[in-house]
Design a protein around this motif. Structure first.
Motif, mmCIF file in Angstrom:
data_model
loop_
_atom_site.group_PDB
_atom_site.id
_atom_site.type_symbol
_atom_site.label_atom_id
_atom_site.label_comp_id
_atom_site.label_asym_id
_atom_site.label_seq_id
_atom_site.Cartn_x
_atom_site.Cartn_y
_atom_site.Cartn_z
ATOM 1 N N ALA A 1 0.718 -1.210 0.180
ATOM 2 C CA ALA A 1 0.364 -0.324 0.609
ATOM 3 C C ALA A 1 0.628 1.351 -0.319
ATOM 4 C CB ALA A 1 -0.624 0.142 1.026
ATOM 5 N N LYS A 2 2.223 1.367 0.620
ATOM 6 C CA LYS A 2 2.512 2.677 0.755
ATOM 7 C C LYS A 2 3.609 2.539 -0.564
ATOM 8 C CE LYS A 2 4.034 2.225 5.823
ATOM 9 N NZ LYS A 2 4.488 1.915 7.175
ATOM 10 N N SER A 3 4.006 1.898 -1.470
ATOM 11 C CA SER A 3 4.268 1.920 -3.163
ATOM 12 C C SER A 3 2.874 1.815 -3.808
ATOM 13 C CB SER A 3 5.250 0.118 -2.850
ATOM 14 O OG SER A 3 5.710 0.290 -2.193
ATOM 15 N N GLY A 4 1.692 2.143 -3.509
ATOM 16 C CA GLY A 4 1.539 2.706 -4.429
ATOM 17 C C GLY A 4 0.781 1.832 -4.995
ATOM 18 N N GLU B 1 -1.966 0.304 -3.316
ATOM 19 C CA GLU B 1 -3.428 0.129 -2.010
ATOM 20 C C GLU B 1 -4.930 0.154 -2.791
ATOM 21 O OE1 GLU B 1 -5.732 3.408 1.151
ATOM 22 O OE2 GLU B 1 -3.865 3.905 0.854
ATOM 23 N N ASP B 2 -4.949 0.588 -3.324
ATOM 24 C CA ASP B 2 -5.866 0.260 -4.530
ATOM 25 C C ASP B 2 -6.165 -1.256 -4.922
ATOM 26 O OD1 ASP B 2 -7.393 2.933 -4.582
ATOM 27 O OD2 ASP B 2 -6.682 3.263 -6.167
ATOM 28 N N GLU B 3 -5.478 -2.172 -5.223
ATOM 29 C CA GLU B 3 -5.253 -3.194 -6.140
ATOM 30 C C GLU B 3 -5.202 -3.830 -4.482
ATOM 31 O OE1 GLU B 3 -3.389 -1.078 -6.649
ATOM 32 O OE2 GLU B 3 -3.209 -1.207 -9.090
ATOM 33 N N ILE B 4 -4.526 -3.842 -3.328
ATOM 34 C CA ILE B 4 -4.833 -4.621 -2.072
ATOM 35 C C ILE B 4 -5.896 -5.002 -1.708
ATOM 36 C CG2 ILE B 4 -3.929 -4.591 0.344
ATOM 37 C CD1 ILE B 4 -1.838 -5.101 -1.470
#
Length: 83
Positions: free
Chosen positions: A58-61, A63-66
Motif C-alpha cells: 500500500a505504501k508503494s502505491g 493500496e487500491d489493488e490490495i
C-alpha cells in the motif's frame, strides 16, 4: 498415508482456487521473534506476515489493488498496524 474424506478434498480444492503460497526463508531465530509479535497482536504468524506485506505494498502505491483483493479493506483482519 491417511485417506482423505470428501470434506478434506473440498477444503484442498478451495485453498487451491483461493490462495497462493509463498515461503520466505529467514535467518534462524527470526521466526520465533515474528511469532511472538504475531501472538502479542492476537493474529497468526501467517496473518501477521500478510498484513505487513499488504501495508508495504500500500505504501508503494498498490493500496487500491490490495483493497480490491481484500474485499475493500486494507488488511483482512487487523487495521491497527497500518500507520
Amino acid at each position: 498415508m491417511a485417506i482423505k474424506n470428501s470434506r478434506d478434498k473440498a477444503v484442498d480444492k478451495y485453498r487451491q482456487e483461493q490462495y497462493e503460497r509463498i515461503q520466505p526463508y529467514v535467518l534462524k531465530g527470526k521466526k520465533a521473534i515474528y511469532k511472538k509479535v504475531a501472538d502479542e497482536r492476537g493474529v497468526s504468524l501467517n496473518q501477521y506476515v500478510e498484513d505487513m506485506l499488504d501495508a508495504d505494498a500500500a505504501k508503494s502505491g498498490y493500496e487500491d489493488e490490495i483493497r480490491e483483493i481484500n474485499g475493500g479493506e486494507l488488511t483482512r483482519d487487523r487495521k491497527d498496524i497500518i500507520k
